[in-house]
Design a protein around this motif. Structure first.
Motif, PDB file in Angstrom:
ATOM      1  N   LYS A 173       0.712  -1.240   0.510  1.00 47.55           N
ATOM      2  CA  LYS A 173       0.095   0.161   0.050  1.00 47.55           C
ATOM      3  C   LYS A 173       1.067   1.409   0.289  1.00 47.55           C
ATOM      4  CE  LYS A 173      -3.831  -1.773   2.206  1.00 47.55           C
ATOM      5  NZ  LYS A 173      -4.812  -2.393   1.510  1.00 47.55           N
ATOM      6  N   VAL A 174       1.518   1.695  -0.859  1.00 44.15           N
ATOM      7  CA  VAL A 174       2.704   2.367  -0.704  1.00 44.15           C
ATOM      8  C   VAL A 174       2.412   3.500  -2.130  1.00 44.15           C
ATOM      9  CG1 VAL A 174       5.268   3.258  -1.714  1.00 44.15           C
ATOM     10  CG2 VAL A 174       4.624   0.987  -0.821  1.00 44.15           C
ATOM     11  N   SER A 175       2.264   4.900  -1.617  1.00 43.53           N
ATOM     12  CA  SER A 175       1.995   5.904  -1.907  1.00 43.53           C
ATOM     13  C   SER A 175       3.061   6.382  -1.046  1.00 43.53           C
ATOM     14  CB  SER A 175       0.752   6.620  -1.069  1.00 43.53           C
ATOM     15  OG  SER A 175      -0.198   5.754  -1.182  1.00 43.53           O
ATOM     16  N   LYS A 176       3.154   7.822  -2.731  1.00 42.52           N
ATOM     17  CA  LYS A 176       4.409   8.668  -2.910  1.00 42.52           C
ATOM     18  C   LYS A 176       3.996  10.060  -3.781  1.00 42.52           C
ATOM     19  CE  LYS A 176       8.400  10.634  -2.116  1.00 42.52           C
ATOM     20  NZ  LYS A 176       9.377  11.278  -0.869  1.00 42.52           N
ATOM     21  N   VAL A 177       4.450  10.663  -1.956  1.00 43.32           N
ATOM     22  CA  VAL A 177       3.766  12.468  -2.821  1.00 43.32           C
ATOM     23  C   VAL A 177       4.478  13.663  -2.700  1.00 43.32           C
ATOM     24  CG1 VAL A 177       2.282  14.494  -2.849  1.00 43.32           C
ATOM     25  CG2 VAL A 177       1.349  11.804  -2.062  1.00 43.32           C
ATOM     26  N   TYR A 178       5.431  13.982  -3.395  1.00 42.22           N
ATOM     27  CA  TYR A 178       6.661  15.066  -4.189  1.00 42.22           C
ATOM     28  C   TYR A 178       5.764  16.009  -2.884  1.00 42.22           C
ATOM     29  CZ  TYR A 178       9.253  11.679  -5.962  1.00 42.22           C
ATOM     30  OH  TYR A 178       9.837  10.462  -6.614  1.00 42.22           O
ATOM     31  N   PRO A 179       6.850  16.888  -2.578  1.00 41.73           N
ATOM     32  CA  PRO A 179       6.309  18.345  -1.704  1.00 41.73           C
ATOM     33  C   PRO A 179       6.051  18.951  -2.780  1.00 41.73           C
ATOM     34  CG  PRO A 179       9.436  17.530  -1.687  1.00 41.73           C
ATOM     35  CD  PRO A 179       8.396  16.544  -2.202  1.00 41.73           C
TER      36      PRO A 179
ATOM     37  N   THR B 179       1.336  13.635  -7.164  1.00 42.50           N
ATOM     38  CA  THR B 179       1.609  12.194  -6.759  1.00 42.50           C
ATOM     39  C   THR B 179       2.288  11.590  -8.171  1.00 42.50           C
ATOM     40  OG1 THR B 179      -0.398  13.002  -5.187  1.00 42.50           O
ATOM     41  CG2 THR B 179      -0.307  10.236  -5.675  1.00 42.50           C
ATOM     42  N   ALA B 180       3.064  10.545  -7.089  1.00 45.44           N
ATOM     43  CA  ALA B 180       3.947   9.339  -7.943  1.00 45.44           C
ATOM     44  C   ALA B 180       3.473   7.936  -8.153  1.00 45.44           C
ATOM     45  CB  ALA B 180       5.106   9.702  -7.984  1.00 45.44           C
ATOM     46  N   LEU B 181       3.040   7.818  -6.843  1.00 46.24           N
ATOM     47  CA  LEU B 181       2.492   5.785  -7.244  1.00 46.24           C
ATOM     48  C   LEU B 181       1.224   6.461  -6.227  1.00 46.24           C
ATOM     49  CD1 LEU B 181       5.671   4.324  -5.974  1.00 46.24           C
ATOM     50  CD2 LEU B 181       3.990   4.210  -8.316  1.00 46.24           C
ATOM     51  N   HIS B 182       0.652   5.603  -5.934  1.00 47.63           N
ATOM     52  CA  HIS B 182      -1.119   5.690  -5.725  1.00 47.63           C
ATOM     53  C   HIS B 182      -1.177   4.436  -4.786  1.00 47.63           C
ATOM     54  CE1 HIS B 182      -4.819   6.993  -4.082  1.00 47.63           C
ATOM     55  NE2 HIS B 182      -5.492   5.747  -4.487  1.00 47.63           N
ATOM     56  N   ASP B 183      -1.277   3.944  -3.701  1.00 45.88           N
ATOM     57  CA  ASP B 183      -1.669   2.960  -3.010  1.00 45.88           C
ATOM     58  C   ASP B 183      -1.381   1.819  -3.856  1.00 45.88           C
ATOM     59  OD1 ASP B 183      -2.585   1.906  -1.256  1.00 45.88           O
ATOM     60  OD2 ASP B 183      -4.912   1.380  -1.645  1.00 45.88           O
ATOM     61  N   VAL B 184      -0.011   1.381  -4.257  1.00 50.28           N
ATOM     62  CA  VAL B 184       0.719   0.441  -4.734  1.00 50.28           C
ATOM     63  C   VAL B 184       1.048  -0.732  -4.017  1.00 50.28           C
ATOM     64  CG1 VAL B 184       2.347  -0.115  -6.194  1.00 50.28           C
ATOM     65  CG2 VAL B 184       1.747   2.108  -7.135  1.00 50.28           C
ATOM     66  N   THR B 185       1.394  -1.877  -4.524  1.00 53.31           N
ATOM     67  CA  THR B 185       1.515  -3.533  -3.785  1.00 53.31           C
ATOM     68  C   THR B 185       1.755  -3.752  -4.611  1.00 53.31           C
ATOM     69  OG1 THR B 185      -0.680  -2.596  -2.042  1.00 53.31           O
ATOM     70  CG2 THR B 185      -0.321  -4.928  -2.257  1.00 53.31           C
TER      71      THR B 185
ATOM     72  N   THR C 208       9.992   5.310 -12.004  1.00 60.06           N
ATOM     73  CA  THR C 208      11.647   5.650 -11.391  1.00 60.06           C
ATOM     74  C   THR C 208      11.409   5.732  -9.716  1.00 60.06           C
ATOM     75  OG1 THR C 208      11.852   6.753 -13.565  1.00 60.06           O
ATOM     76  CG2 THR C 208      13.385   7.168 -11.354  1.00 60.06           C
ATOM     77  N   THR C 209       9.762   6.731  -9.810  1.00 60.58           N
ATOM     78  CA  THR C 209      10.085   6.372  -8.135  1.00 60.58           C
ATOM     79  C   THR C 209      10.210   5.021  -7.587  1.00 60.58           C
ATOM     80  OG1 THR C 209       8.700   8.241  -8.322  1.00 60.58           O
ATOM     81  CG2 THR C 209       8.586   7.405  -6.090  1.00 60.58           C
ATOM     82  N   VAL C 210       9.194   3.583  -7.807  1.00 60.02           N
ATOM     83  CA  VAL C 210       9.683   2.405  -7.690  1.00 60.02           C
ATOM     84  C   VAL C 210      11.023   2.359  -7.503  1.00 60.02           C
ATOM     85  CG1 VAL C 210       9.138   0.013  -7.800  1.00 60.02           C
ATOM     86  CG2 VAL C 210       7.696   1.605  -8.432  1.00 60.02           C
ATOM     87  N   ILE C 211      12.192   2.782  -8.170  1.00 55.86           N
ATOM     88  CA  ILE C 211      13.408   2.929  -7.865  1.00 55.86           C
ATOM     89  C   ILE C 211      13.620   3.543  -7.173  1.00 55.86           C
ATOM     90  CG2 ILE C 211      15.631   2.263  -8.790  1.00 55.86           C
ATOM     91  CD1 ILE C 211      14.366   1.798 -11.538  1.00 55.86           C
ATOM     92  N   LYS C 212      13.642   4.592  -6.626  1.00 55.87           N
ATOM     93  CA  LYS C 212      14.752   5.116  -5.660  1.00 55.87           C
ATOM     94  C   LYS C 212      13.732   4.347  -4.508  1.00 55.87           C
ATOM     95  CE  LYS C 212      15.250  10.150  -7.370  1.00 55.87           C
ATOM     96  NZ  LYS C 212      14.705  10.831  -8.225  1.00 55.87           N
ATOM     97  N   LEU C 213      12.428   3.914  -4.701  1.00 55.77           N
ATOM     98  CA  LEU C 213      11.526   4.158  -2.631  1.00 55.77           C
ATOM     99  C   LEU C 213      12.804   2.564  -3.045  1.00 55.77           C
ATOM    100  CD1 LEU C 213       8.183   4.123  -2.829  1.00 55.77           C
ATOM    101  CD2 LEU C 213       9.851   5.478  -1.494  1.00 55.77           C
ATOM    102  N   ILE C 214      12.874   1.330  -4.209  1.00 47.85           N
ATOM    103  CA  ILE C 214      13.745   0.426  -2.840  1.00 47.85           C
ATOM    104  C   ILE C 214      14.977   0.597  -3.054  1.00 47.85           C
ATOM    105  CG2 ILE C 214      14.489  -1.475  -4.515  1.00 47.85           C
ATOM    106  CD1 ILE C 214      12.071  -2.311  -6.263  1.00 47.85           C
ATOM    107  N   LEU C 215      15.963   1.715  -3.675  1.00 49.09           N
ATOM    108  CA  LEU C 215      17.520   1.938  -2.923  1.00 49.09           C
ATOM    109  C   LEU C 215      17.374   2.736  -2.107  1.00 49.09           C
ATOM    110  CD1 LEU C 215      18.379   3.115  -7.104  1.00 49.09           C
ATOM    111  CD2 LEU C 215      19.258   0.504  -5.223  1.00 49.09           C
TER     112      LEU C 215
ATOM    113  N   GLY D 117       0.534   6.312 -11.319  1.00 44.13           N
ATOM    114  CA  GLY D 117       0.998   5.728 -10.073  1.00 44.13           C
ATOM    115  C   GLY D 117       0.331   4.727  -9.988  1.00 44.13           C
ATOM    116  N   ALA D 118       0.021   4.160 -10.450  1.00 44.61           N
ATOM    117  CA  ALA D 118      -1.096   3.044  -9.663  1.00 44.61           C
ATOM    118  C   ALA D 118      -0.918   1.866 -10.890  1.00 44.61           C
ATOM    119  CB  ALA D 118      -2.585   3.112  -9.780  1.00 44.61           C
ATOM    120  N   ILE D 119      -0.830   0.164 -10.453  1.00 38.57           N
ATOM    121  CA  ILE D 119      -0.795  -0.557 -11.142  1.00 38.57           C
ATOM    122  C   ILE D 119      -2.031  -1.176 -11.511  1.00 38.57           C
ATOM    123  CG2 ILE D 119      -0.253  -2.945 -11.152  1.00 38.57           C
ATOM    124  CD1 ILE D 119       1.620  -2.852  -8.383  1.00 38.57           C
TER     125      ILE D 119
END
Lengths: 308, 226
Positions: B6-12, B16-22, B42-49, B213-215
């Motif tokens: 359930k990952v969401s990412k909102v930049y400053p 919204t780059a990702l919304h509720d991704v599982t 790219t956001t997914v990769i930055k989160l993994i790293l 931002g969603a699968i």
């Protein structure tokens, strides 16, 4: 592991220093300028101190005794002057010696010598030549002389005149000037050194700005902060070492030129001999400054790009 | 091995780059992540790293929440992942050999291990003759091979390839994908993001499709469908 990492960091720093010729040259040049300022401050402060000692030495107060003062009275006054804590030395010049000196000074002046011949007796009194430890202390000595029973209003005074009161203005100004010069010297040195250090830091920062991508990549492949920072710090310190060596060597022609140029304007003090006598201390001072500035500049510059 | 919950990412700037991704990445998988520019790859990769932190939800590697890691642990964790970028991200002041050796040295390997492994991995990507060249002396395909060799040399558990073929011609792109397949066959999990339809259709492996931002799709033997 620590030593392996240290070896790798130093090696990487050396390789970077060697390969980035232009950047290294620029950094070394700026740092050499900064270290030259620091070294120049050290040499000129030595020069100034010797100059001040020289000038202080030239200041004295002469106590002219009356012609009827006996040698014993004069020696008694000399002893009481020497007992003062402010007094460094008292030189006694007898009446006869004063006359010899006077003749010597005016040997080309027929009129004065002729007038002297007309007199039956030696018109000159003995002189006490008083040197204080600090120019500011002459006033205290003069005050002592005024209060002494052998001076001024007391019966049978032996002192005719103290030239402090004529020289007071000059002596006061000189001690004030020396004070200001010494303080100014410290302030100017600190300001110059700060400017030199800031300019160096900025140069290193620009050099490392070009490497910010490199820093990001190093972090991405899992290098720790210290391991990423290490080669840059090693490189900065190498800049400092090279700059210190260049600066120390550079002071040879500079002091050589300066001593030829200044001649004996500064009395016995010779910058070249001072430099040669203190070359090891100077080298260590510049090496230490170069290492500290190189370390700090690189550390601060990399810190900016390390982030979390 | 890798869990997005359930990952969401909102930049400053409130985008919204990702919304509720599982989703889950399994060990040994070859997973492709596709989507338009701005879909969130790219956001997914930055989160993994661990370069970015999620606004909501958790990203875990095995049982560890990546974003609870401190500086030192994060550096250790990153050594388990090899990354290959579209723009190669080689260190320009180091030769091909030194770029790969640096990753090993950063991981604390001995000089003997470095001397033994770097030539091997350069041989695997077919670049043993160019080990003394600087990145500026290599072609795009060669740079990408160096980047893959660097990602591979610490025997990571996961290799992430972010648009590795984006700057390459079709022949070089094909060769890079073949190298990644070979790596996967040797047991390393591979995660690939790409725009390249040919690459995806050729692979016939699991494909996750991101949109806005969603699968939108997660197919076991997927095709490029955007």
């Amino acid at each position: 592991m620590f030593f392996i990492k240290l070896k790798r960091v130093i090696k990487a720093g050396f390789i970077n220093f060697w390969r980035n010729t232009v950047v290294s040259l620029a950094s070394v040049f700026v740092m050499t300028t900064a270290l030259f300022v620091i070294g120049g401050m050290v040499l000129s402060s030595a020069l100034f101190s010797s100059l001040i000692v020289d000038v202080k030495d030239k200041v004295d107060v002469n106590v002219y005794l009356r012609t009827d003062a006996s040698g014993q009275e004069a020696l008694a006054l000399k002893e009481s002057l020497e007992a003062l804590p402010e007094v460094r030395s008292v030189e006694y010049l007898s009446r006869e010696q004063a006359l010899v000196d006077f003749r010597e000074r005016h040997r080309d002046d027929e009129l004065v010598l002729g007038a002297l011949e007309e007199l039956e007796d030696n018109p000159l009194g003995a002189v006490l030549n008083v040197r204080a430890k600090e120019p500011s202390q002459y006033e205290g000595i003069a005050v002592f002389l005024e209060g002494d029973p052998s001076v001024g209003t007391t019966p049978a005074p032996i002192v005719d005149k103290v030239n402090f009161f004529q020289n007071k203005l000059v002596i006061d100004r000189l001690s004030a000037l020396i004070n200001i010069l010494q303080r100014l010297g410290v302030v100017v040195s600190v300001v110059f050194v700060c400017i030199a250090v800031l300019v160096t830091m900025n140069t290193v920062r620009v050099a490392i700005f070009a490497s910010r991508e490199e820093i990001a990549v190093m972090k991405l492949v899992g290098a720790s902060h210290n391991y990423t920072r290490g080669p840059f710090i090693a490189e900065g310190m190498m800049n400092g070492i090279v700059a210190a060596l260049i600066t120390t060597a550079l002071f040879y022609p500079v002091t050589l030129w300066f001593s030829n140029f200044a001649g004996n304007f500064f009395g016995d003090f010779n910058v070249l001999s001072y430099y040669l006598a203190n070359i090891v201390q100077l080298l260590f001072l510049l090496l230490a400054s170069g290492l500290v500035v190189g370390f700090l500049a690189s550390w601060l510059a990399v810190r900016r790009y390390l982030g979390h | 091995m890798l869990y997005f919950q359930k990952v969401s990412k909102v930049y400053p700037d409130h985008s919204t780059a990702l919304h509720d991704v599982t989703f889950t990445v399994n060990r040994g998988e070859f997973l492709s992540l596709v989507g338009h520019s701005g879909a969130g790859k790219t956001t997914v990769i930055k989160l993994i790293l661990g370069e970015e932190a999620p606004t909501k939800g958790t990203v875990s590697f095995e049982s560890v929440n990546i974003h609870s890691l401190r500086k030192k642990k994060l550096a250790l964790y990153r050594r388990k992942i090899g990354v290959v970028f579209q723009d190669f991200r080689l260190i320009p002041s180091k030769t091909a050999y030194e770029n790969i050796a640096f990753a090993m040295e950063a991981a604390g390997r001995t000089d003997a291990e470095v001397a033994a492994d770097v030539p091997d991995v350069l041989e695997l990507v077919g670049l043993q003759k160019k080990m003394s060249n600087f990145p500026r002396e290599l072609s795009g395909g060669e740079k990408q091979r160096v980047a893959i060799a660097r990602a591979l040399v610490n025997q990571p558990e996961l290799i992430i390839a972010d648009e590795p073929t984006g700057n390459l011609d079709p022949i070089n792109a094909h060769e890079i994908v073949q190298i990644l397949k070979k790596i996967n066959e040797l047991g390393t999990t591979v995660m690939l993001t790409t725009h390249n339809r040919g690459v995806i259709d050729d692979l016939k492996r699991r494909v996750i499709t991101l949109d806005d931002g969603a699968i939108v799709r997660d197919d076991e033997h997927g095709k490029y469908s955007l």
